[in-house]
Design a protein around this motif. Structure first.
Motif, PDB file in Angstrom:
ATOM      1  N   ARG A   1     -38.354 -23.180  13.417  1.00 49.25           N
ATOM      2  CA  ARG A   1     -37.498 -24.224  14.288  1.00 49.25           C
ATOM      3  C   ARG A   1     -38.353 -25.484  14.680  1.00 49.25           C
ATOM      4  O   ARG A   1     -37.906 -26.306  15.330  1.00 49.25           O
ATOM      5  CB  ARG A   1     -37.031 -23.624  15.641  1.00 49.25           C
TER       6      ARG A   1
ATOM      7  N   ASP B   1     -29.914 -19.315  12.515  1.00 49.12           N
ATOM      8  CA  ASP B   1     -31.300 -19.996  12.652  1.00 49.12           C
ATOM      9  C   ASP B   1     -31.192 -21.273  11.471  1.00 49.12           C
ATOM     10  O   ASP B   1     -31.646 -22.366  11.804  1.00 49.12           O
ATOM     11  CB  ASP B   1     -32.248 -18.794  12.057  1.00 49.12           C
ATOM     12  N   GLU B   2     -30.352 -21.103  10.325  1.00 50.41           N
ATOM     13  CA  GLU B   2     -30.368 -22.090   9.248  1.00 50.41           C
ATOM     14  C   GLU B   2     -29.398 -23.151   9.799  1.00 50.41           C
ATOM     15  O   GLU B   2     -30.219 -24.226   9.697  1.00 50.41           O
ATOM     16  CB  GLU B   2     -29.380 -21.351   8.061  1.00 50.41           C
ATOM     17  N   ARG B   3     -28.530 -22.964  10.558  1.00 51.89           N
ATOM     18  CA  ARG B   3     -27.992 -24.161  11.064  1.00 51.89           C
ATOM     19  C   ARG B   3     -28.781 -24.931  12.097  1.00 51.89           C
ATOM     20  O   ARG B   3     -28.733 -26.148  12.322  1.00 51.89           O
ATOM     21  CB  ARG B   3     -26.711 -23.597  11.746  1.00 51.89           C
TER      22      ARG B   3
ATOM     23  N   GLY C   1     -34.166 -21.571   7.253  1.00 57.07           N
ATOM     24  CA  GLY C   1     -34.200 -21.307   8.872  1.00 57.07           C
ATOM     25  C   GLY C   1     -35.265 -20.552   9.335  1.00 57.07           C
ATOM     26  O   GLY C   1     -35.228 -20.160  10.611  1.00 57.07           O
TER      27      GLY C   1
ATOM     28  N   VAL D   1     -32.069 -25.054  12.548  1.00 57.30           N
ATOM     29  CA  VAL D   1     -33.198 -25.532  11.907  1.00 57.30           C
ATOM     30  C   VAL D   1     -32.921 -27.068  11.086  1.00 57.30           C
ATOM     31  O   VAL D   1     -33.397 -27.834  11.175  1.00 57.30           O
ATOM     32  CB  VAL D   1     -33.903 -24.731  10.853  1.00 57.30           C
TER      33      VAL D   1
END
Length: 380
Positions: free
Chosen positions: A97, A135-137, A94, A139
């Motif tokens: 973006r 962030d991971e979700r 993540g 991105v």
């Protein structure tokens, strides 16, 4: 030819994702692709290549957490500057973006670590993980293609992060067949002398940070304690890695009378020397998206007593599944697997040597070639 922007903390030859990013960037640059690296650190050999453009990003106080938003900001800025050329923007997890492609080496949603240390450190780690999850979700859901380092990570990408199954792929890490290979008898003897191992006692190595329990060293310690209670057990354990719990484990080993049976080597700049000197690797990890250290041990011809649910276990043939650990919390099972290895040490060594040849036949360039093909086709 479309330029590439790769956002990663470090592009160096050590470490799992760092080595993988180094290999991908090197392949792209040598293939004539303009390659922009947004990172804290880039190895000298990579920075010297003519098609590499390094965009340095500070890492305040040496903190990954503080450096993470700076990577994101710099990655978005470089991507925007190349917008008219339709760049491939590869985020790592993540960390950016602006990524239209994501490379997943670890999924924070798959494991919640138990961090050692003072309450403030644990609180900061928890806050950092919460941000990483968001962030991971974001991105992954915003990218057009996701590439994972194992089938395990690919499942986590779709099931836990919401990646589109139709554009989610996995590509196992490659290998460095010249560096990580079985040693000659002379090389093995020299490695053991360098570590002060002057006898022929078999050695099992463990490689991993000792700052939380993800790598399963606590289970290995308990298993080793059981084994050493048997007077016939003649192997030693060599522990490579640093972290917040290192000194506590050293004290615990001394208190248990195991100071000469468990060797804490701390951080080792040349892990290969330990692998060449050892006879097996133990990796009872609770979560491992892949496990490059295990693959490197296998490439060196070491049998691996590794968790069956680790990503790297996907590369171990069924004929070697007798050493896989089903429950990384079960010290009795781990001790049983270690006894099975010691009881047929030469058979397991021969099997590992055969697997070594297979793993070394697939290089980092092979990995990078497949990755770039997948990503470019998905973005076309």
């Amino acid at each position: 030819m479309r330029p590439w922007v790769i956002v990663a903390g470090d592009f160096v030859r050590t470490g799992g994702m760092d080595a993988a990013n180094h290999a991908l960037a090197r392949y792209l640059a040598r293939s004539g692709t303009e390659t922009h690296l947004v990172a804290h650190r880039v190895a000298d050999d990579l920075a010297a290549l003519p098609n590499i453009r390094f965009h340095p990003v500070p890492r305040p106080l040496g903190s990954h957490t503080l450096g993470f938003p700076l990577l994101d900001r710099a990655g978005r800025r470089v991507a925007k500057s190349l917008g008219g050329r339709n760049p491939v923007v590869l985020a790592n997890g993540g960390n950016c973006r602006a990524g239209n492609a994501v490379w997943l080496h670890y999924v924070h949603a798959a494991y919640a670590p138990q961090v050692a240390g003072q309450p403030l450190r644990r609180m900061m780690a928890s806050a950092s993980r919460s941000k990483a999850l968001r962030d991971e979700r974001a991105v992954v859901r915003g990218a057009r293609v996701t590439v994972s380092n194992s089938a395990l990570t690919q499942r986590h990408a779709t099931d836990l992060l919401g990646a589109n199954p139709d554009s989610a792929y996995f590509v196992h890490y490659g290998s460095d067949p010249e560096r990580f290979r079985p040693p000659s008898a002379e090389e093995r003897a020299e490695a053991r002398r360098g570590l002060g191992w002057m006898d022929d006692a078999p050695v099992v190595c463990f490689v991993g940070a000792l700052g939380d329990r993800r790598k399963g060293f606590d289970t290995l310690f308990d298993a080793w304690t059981r084994l050493c209670a048997d007077g016939s057990w003649d192997a030693r354990l060599a522990v490579v890695g640093a972290g917040g719990e290192l000194e506590a484990w050293r004290r615990r080993a001394a208190e248990a009378g195991l100071a000469d049976r468990i060797l804490f080597l701390g951080f080792q700049p040349d892990v290969r020397r330990v692998l060449w000197a050892a006879d097996a690797m133990a990796a009872p990890t609770r979560y491992e998206a892949f496990g490059l250290a295990v693959q490197e041990a296998l490439c060196c011809g070491l049998p691996a007593i590794v968790s069956a649910n680790a990503g790297v276990a996907e590369r171990i043939p069924e004929s070697m599944h007798g050493l896989l650990v089903g429950d990384p919390d079960d010290a009795a099972e781990l001790a049983q697997r270690l006894r099975a290895w010691r009881g047929s040490i030469h058979i397991h060594r021969d099997a590992a040597l055969a697997l070594s040849a297979e793993l070394r036949s697939r290089t980092w360039d092979d990995m990078a070639r497949l990755m770039t093909t997948i990503i470019l086709e998905a973005l076309s």
